[in-house]
Motif scaffolding. Structure first.
Motif, PDB file in Angstrom:
ATOM      1  N   ASP A   1      16.770  -7.670   0.332  1.00 13.58           N
ATOM      2  CA  ASP A   1      16.876  -7.597  -1.265  1.00 13.58           C
ATOM      3  C   ASP A   1      15.852  -7.926  -2.544  1.00 13.58           C
ATOM      4  OD1 ASP A   1      19.349  -6.663  -0.555  1.00 13.58           O
ATOM      5  OD2 ASP A   1      19.659  -8.521  -0.110  1.00 13.58           O
ATOM      6  N   ARG A   2      15.609  -9.321  -1.902  1.00  9.19           N
ATOM      7  CA  ARG A   2      14.336  -9.617  -2.726  1.00  9.19           C
ATOM      8  C   ARG A   2      13.219  -8.653  -3.356  1.00  9.19           C
ATOM      9  NH1 ARG A   2      14.603 -16.119  -2.164  1.00  9.19           N
ATOM     10  NH2 ARG A   2      17.095 -16.878  -2.232  1.00  9.19           N
ATOM     11  N   LEU A   3      12.581  -8.618  -1.968  1.00  9.61           N
ATOM     12  CA  LEU A   3      11.328  -7.697  -2.066  1.00  9.61           C
ATOM     13  C   LEU A   3      11.266  -6.817  -2.660  1.00  9.61           C
ATOM     14  CD1 LEU A   3      10.161  -7.809   1.987  1.00  9.61           C
ATOM     15  CD2 LEU A   3       8.553  -8.628   0.020  1.00  9.61           C
ATOM     16  N   VAL A   4      12.428  -5.824  -2.260  1.00  3.98           N
ATOM     17  CA  VAL A   4      12.557  -4.818  -2.968  1.00  3.98           C
ATOM     18  C   VAL A   4      12.249  -4.508  -4.970  1.00  3.98           C
ATOM     19  CG1 VAL A   4      14.622  -2.629  -3.858  1.00  3.98           C
ATOM     20  CG2 VAL A   4      13.809  -3.571  -1.196  1.00  3.98           C
ATOM     21  N   SER A   5      13.690  -5.914  -4.780  1.00  4.32           N
ATOM     22  CA  SER A   5      13.723  -6.045  -6.627  1.00  4.32           C
ATOM     23  C   SER A   5      11.654  -6.470  -7.427  1.00  4.32           C
ATOM     24  CB  SER A   5      14.301  -7.142  -6.879  1.00  4.32           C
ATOM     25  OG  SER A   5      13.887  -8.996  -6.725  1.00  4.32           O
ATOM     26  N   LEU A   6      11.105  -7.365  -6.640  1.00  3.46           N
ATOM     27  CA  LEU A   6       9.861  -7.238  -7.171  1.00  3.46           C
ATOM     28  C   LEU A   6       9.241  -6.195  -7.415  1.00  3.46           C
ATOM     29  CD1 LEU A   6       8.921 -10.497  -4.463  1.00  3.46           C
ATOM     30  CD2 LEU A   6       9.069 -10.377  -7.090  1.00  3.46           C
ATOM     31  N   PHE A   7       9.288  -5.756  -5.723  1.00  2.00           N
ATOM     32  CA  PHE A   7       8.301  -4.266  -6.051  1.00  2.00           C
ATOM     33  C   PHE A   7       9.089  -3.071  -7.194  1.00  2.00           C
ATOM     34  CE2 PHE A   7       6.193  -3.348  -1.878  1.00  2.00           C
ATOM     35  CZ  PHE A   7       5.860  -4.765  -1.639  1.00  2.00           C
ATOM     36  N   ALA A   8      10.559  -3.381  -8.177  1.00  2.00           N
ATOM     37  CA  ALA A   8      10.664  -2.710  -8.437  1.00  2.00           C
ATOM     38  C   ALA A   8      10.990  -2.795  -9.640  1.00  2.00           C
ATOM     39  CB  ALA A   8      12.458  -1.928  -8.353  1.00  2.00           C
ATOM     40  N   GLY A   9      10.710  -4.410 -10.025  1.00  3.54           N
ATOM     41  CA  GLY A   9      10.469  -5.113 -11.292  1.00  3.54           C
ATOM     42  C   GLY A   9      11.492  -5.130 -11.538  1.00  3.54           C
TER      43      GLY A   9
ATOM     44  N   SER B   1       0.832  -1.168   0.177  1.00  2.00           N
ATOM     45  CA  SER B   1       0.313  -0.064   0.042  1.00  2.00           C
ATOM     46  C   SER B   1       0.848   1.268  -0.119  1.00  2.00           C
ATOM     47  CB  SER B   1      -1.282  -0.511   1.107  1.00  2.00           C
ATOM     48  OG  SER B   1      -1.591   1.150   1.373  1.00  2.00           O
ATOM     49  N   ALA B   2       1.742   0.686   0.595  1.00  2.00           N
ATOM     50  CA  ALA B   2       2.945   2.095   1.513  1.00  2.00           C
ATOM     51  C   ALA B   2       3.766   2.780   0.188  1.00  2.00           C
ATOM     52  CB  ALA B   2       3.414   1.953   2.554  1.00  2.00           C
ATOM     53  N   VAL B   3       4.412   1.243  -0.984  1.00  2.00           N
ATOM     54  CA  VAL B   3       5.699   2.281  -1.913  1.00  2.00           C
ATOM     55  C   VAL B   3       4.542   1.182  -4.001  1.00  2.00           C
ATOM     56  CG1 VAL B   3       7.518   1.098  -2.163  1.00  2.00           C
ATOM     57  CG2 VAL B   3       6.813   0.559  -0.296  1.00  2.00           C
ATOM     58  N   ARG B   4       4.147   0.740  -3.027  1.00  2.00           N
ATOM     59  CA  ARG B   4       3.357   0.600  -4.617  1.00  2.00           C
ATOM     60  C   ARG B   4       1.096   1.251  -4.792  1.00  2.00           C
ATOM     61  NH1 ARG B   4       5.296  -2.626  -9.206  1.00  2.00           N
ATOM     62  NH2 ARG B   4       4.165  -1.747  -9.930  1.00  2.00           N
ATOM     63  N   ASN B   5       1.014   1.935  -3.811  1.00  2.84           N
ATOM     64  CA  ASN B   5      -0.100   1.995  -3.362  1.00  2.84           C
ATOM     65  C   ASN B   5      -1.309   1.038  -4.446  1.00  2.84           C
ATOM     66  OD1 ASN B   5      -2.301   3.646  -3.667  1.00  2.84           O
ATOM     67  ND2 ASN B   5      -2.488   4.471  -5.663  1.00  2.84           N
TER      68      ASN B   5
END
Length: 585
Positions: A534-542, A259-263
């Motif tokens: 690291d994995r969470l960020v890479s997923l959120f950032a595509g 919600s906070a990062v990707r809406n």
């Protein structure tokens, strides 16, 4: 002041204002009587205008600017004649009246733009330049926001952030440790922590109740796209909890981050799947559930018709790909070649197409009647235009994994693995132990402190391979991003677990005596989880690789090519540490 505004904040409302900007030269365009310069900082990019009519000397100075020069300019904000809709500052430009070169620059070895002409190795060698690119910087901004929001959520949920040591004892039972020699204790070594596992359990014994830490961990493992020798965990532990409590809190954390990062807002609870079902229907303990294609077992339908490949197989299974019954022979051959790759290891593939009239056309038609092929069609609830792909083998586990790779390949080919679509899943009820034929002993599937399911504890010694762990993983888009368990808090049960794993009493005491002794002083029931940041960020950032969301990553050989690390120590350092290095053969 070096600047009154950043290079990303000027808008049309600022027209007519005098501003001072500072940053790096991205591009210089000499247009004859006018020169345009793009100036860039962390916040964005602004177009500067130098005019011969206003100041010919200044314009001549601007033409000589090189890429990545650090400059300071003063000027008036004007509305652009030709606006750039792709740029946040694309409606304005700054007509420059003063220019100061703060620092000249060599010509960089690659273009510092979103689409760079530098290869991976070159960009890693000059990582400090690569980090100037907006696409890389945005990944680190996502990382910052995720760490910030994690701290916010967990702090509001009553968790305390506690730092644990980086120099710890070696526990060679898991992955390989990175070891650190002790000068003051010659011949003895610290290890860098693979996880703060035992330390966070001690914090629960200490009564801290809810702990978290965004912590560096280290594992000396072979590398791949989603693995680095040093990585960052969101490490958490809670007291007086059962599995349901942990899943509820940390599903809340994941939903908060989305919600906070990707809406993106998830209204429903994340689905849950047992490990057995994950392996049975997807061939993986981290299934990608953005799309279907669940496995269907076909032994009962396809065995006994004279096709020896199937008749002699331990397992026959297939998937149904919707709407691709028109695949050409070339495309089917490509899929067969795909499953035959050494890293997948299947011997071949059988297909069946559902024709427009409902008939089934298969690559093994001569062995099967249309009646049998119709049963095959019914097993998948297949429709005209669908394609059934079948694998078989002498090992059910191995064949399911091969079929899982084929399923993912079809998902990619059909565009079903969109990086902007997210499907979250809890995988539960893992086996507690796994048998290793080479060493003829059981190993803990997670770690030796994972509790068995309470109802399975009576079977620990009689049927250890059937005992389920009180463990859980969270999977997003086929990537395991976190895992944890309810821990053993009873020293007697921990003793039984160590014996099952082949630990002598002396070995268990030597490696984990501090924890076993602590349990004797009133350890509460506790459990926890760790997420790979690291994995969470890479997923959120595509991203395809976690390297792109780490400021200074290692390459595939575990080297930092910028720092040239690891490196050889001087003899004086080795002598001081009482270490002798064997010559390489």
């Amino acid at each position: 002041m070096y600047r009154t505004k950043t290079c990303g904040e000027l808008r049309l409302k600022d027209e007519g204002h005098e501003v001072t900007l500072a940053g790096w030269v991205q591009k210089v365009r000499d247009m004859g009587g006018m020169t345009f310069v793009d100036i860039r900082d962390r916040y964005g990019l602004t177009q500067l205008v130098f005019s011969e009519e206003i100041d010919a000397t200044l314009c001549e100075k601007a033409v000589k600017l090189g890429r990545e020069y650090v400059i300071q300019v003063k000027g008036i904000v004007k509305e652009r004649t030709k606006k750039n809709a792709h740029l946040m500052t694309g409606e304005i430009e700054v007509v420059v009246s003063e220019l100061v070169i703060l620092n000249a620059s060599l010509t960089p070895p690659f273009t510092i733009e979103d689409e760079s002409d530098g290869g991976d190795d070159l960009r890693m060698k000059y990582r400090y330049l690569d980090l100037r690119r907006a696409v890389v910087r945005k990944n680190l901004e996502v990382r910052h926001k995720m760490a910030f929001e994690t701290r916010r959520f967990l702090s509001e949920a009553g968790f305390l952030e506690v730092e644990t040591p980086v120099l710890v004892n070696s526990t060679p039972e898991g992955a390989r440790d990175f070891v650190v020699p002790s000068r003051m204790n010659p011949g003895q070594f610290y290890a860098l922590p693979q996880s703060p596992q035992t330390l966070k359990q001690l914090l629960m014994v200490s009564g801290f109740d809810r702990y978290f830490q965004i912590v560096k961990c280290f594992r000396d493992e072979d590398l791949r796209a989603d693995r680095q020798p040093e990585f960052t965990q969101i490490d958490c532990e809670m007291s007086f909890v059962e599995q349901e409590d942990v899943l509820r809190i940390f599903e809340g954390l994941v939903k908060h981050l989305f919600s906070a990062v990707r809406n993106i807002n998830f209204k429903d609870d994340f689905p849950r799947m047992t490990w057995k079902d994950a392996m049975k229907y997807y061939g993986s303990d981290k299934p990608d559930i953005r799309f279907g294609m669940k496995f269907v077992e076909l032994d009962a339908i396809l065995k006994g018709s004279g096709f020896s490949v199937f008749d002699n197989a331990e397992y026959i299974g297939g998937i149904c790909a919707k709407g691709v019954g028109n695949y050409t022979r070339k495309q089917l051959d490509e899929l067969t070649d795909f499953v035959r790759r050494p890293q997948i290891g299947a011997k071949g593939m059988v297909y069946a197409k559902i024709e427009e009239d409902g008939a089934v056309k298969s690559s093994v038609d001569k062995f099967y009647s249309q009646e049998t092929l119709q049963k095959l069609k019914a097993a998948f609830e297949a429709e005209p235009g669908d394609l059934i792909l079948i694998l078989s083998g002498d090992s059910a586990d191995r064949t399911r994994k091969q079929l899982g790779e084929l399923r993912l390949e079809m998902g990619n080919r059909l565009g079903l693995r969109d990086k902007d679509v997210f499907a979250c899943l809890w995988v539960v009820d893992f086996p507690l132990l796994e048998w290793d034929d080479e060493t003829q002993r059981y190993y803990a599937m997670h770690h030796p402190f994972t509790s068995p399911k309470p109802e399975d504890i009576p079977f620990l010694e009689q049927k250890p391979g059937e005992v389920r762990a009180n463990a859980y993983d969270i999977v997003i888009n086929g990537v395991e991003v976190g895992g944890g368990s309810i821990r053993i808090h009873d020293s007697g049960l921990q003793d039984r677990m160590f014996r099952l794993l082949g630990f002598s009493e002396e070995k268990a005491q030597m490696q984990f005596g501090f924890l076993m002794n602590a349990f004797k002083y009133g350890a509460p029931p506790h459990g926890g989880i760790a997420f790979g940041l690291d994995r969470l960020v890479s997923l959120f950032a595509g991203l395809d690789s976690i390297r792109d969301c780490i400021a200074f990553p290692k390459n595939n050989s575990g080297r930092d090519v910028m720092l040239d690390a690891p490196s050889v120590l001087e003899d004086v350092q080795l002598d001081e540490l009482k270490i002798r290095v064997c010559p390489l053969t």
